[in-house]
Design an enzyme around this catalytic site. Structure first.
Site: not given
Length: 207
Positions: A38, A87, A122, A151-155
């Site tokens: 991303d 979405r 994605k 983002y690290a804690h998400v995807g």
């Protein structure tokens, strides 16, 4: 309030900051694929300049290492301008998301995909969701996934969990990912190191 929050500058982790890894895997260029997660203009825009430049620079170093060592490179990118059905529940947490225009959708120039790279659309947090990433890994005889991006804690983290769940060894590059805050970043590293992945630095990949 939905959408990406305002991000306060923070220092990326160094090797001294990394949590202890339970797994003791080692990257093998013959087994690995690099996932650039991303790294689109829309997602990088909220990052403070210095943080963005460091993360992009480290990811570019890994991208060059991959090219030099015959490691396939995969990219995830949201399509932008999703309709309501596409979405789905994302809109309840993140709002309408990016537009389909190049100013939102393009991967930043320093990491632009090259001919032969794997381009994955994605749709949700995981890079594996509704994509052929797992099939490509199996077809190429690869069972390791090096992750950089946002983002690290998400995807990034969820893709790591999904890789682990499919017996693909994930390697989370701690200084080539970024997050909404230092706390979110450290949380992602700690979970990954203790539950699903190896957490390493850019230097450990390229040197």
């Amino acid at each position: 309030m939905t959408g990406i929050p305002s991000i306060v500058p923070y220092a990326l982790p160094t090797s001294r900051d990394l949590p202890a890894n339970l797994a003791q895997w080692h990257i093998d260029p013959e087994r690995a694929v690099l996932l650039v997660h991303d790294m689109q203009r829309y997602f990088l825009r909220p990052l403070p300049d210095a943080l963005r430049d460091q993360v992009v620079g480290n990811a570019a170093r890994i991208r060059q290492w991959a090219a030099d060592n015959g490691v396939p490179v995969a990219y995830t990118a949201q399509p932008g301008s999703m309709n309501e059905e596409q979405r789905g529940l994302l809109k309840d947490f993140w709002g309408p998301g990016m537009k389909a225009s190049p100013t939102d959708r393009e991967v930043v120039d320093a990491l632009a995909p090259q001919p032969g790279d794997w381009l994955l659309t994605k749709w949700r947090y995981s890079a594996f969701f509704n994509s052929d990433l797992l099939q490509r890994l199996h077809a190429s005889g690869r069972d390791q996934l090096i992750l950089c991006g946002v983002y690290a804690h998400v995807g990034v983290l969820i893709s790591s969990v999904d890789a682990y769940s499919n017996d693909i060894q994930p390697f989370l590059v701690a200084d080539a990912i970024a997050d909404f805050s230092k706390e979110h970043h450290w949380m992602a590293m700690e979970y990954a190191a203790s539950r699903c992945a190896m957490v390493i630095t850019t230097d450990e990949v390229v040197l």
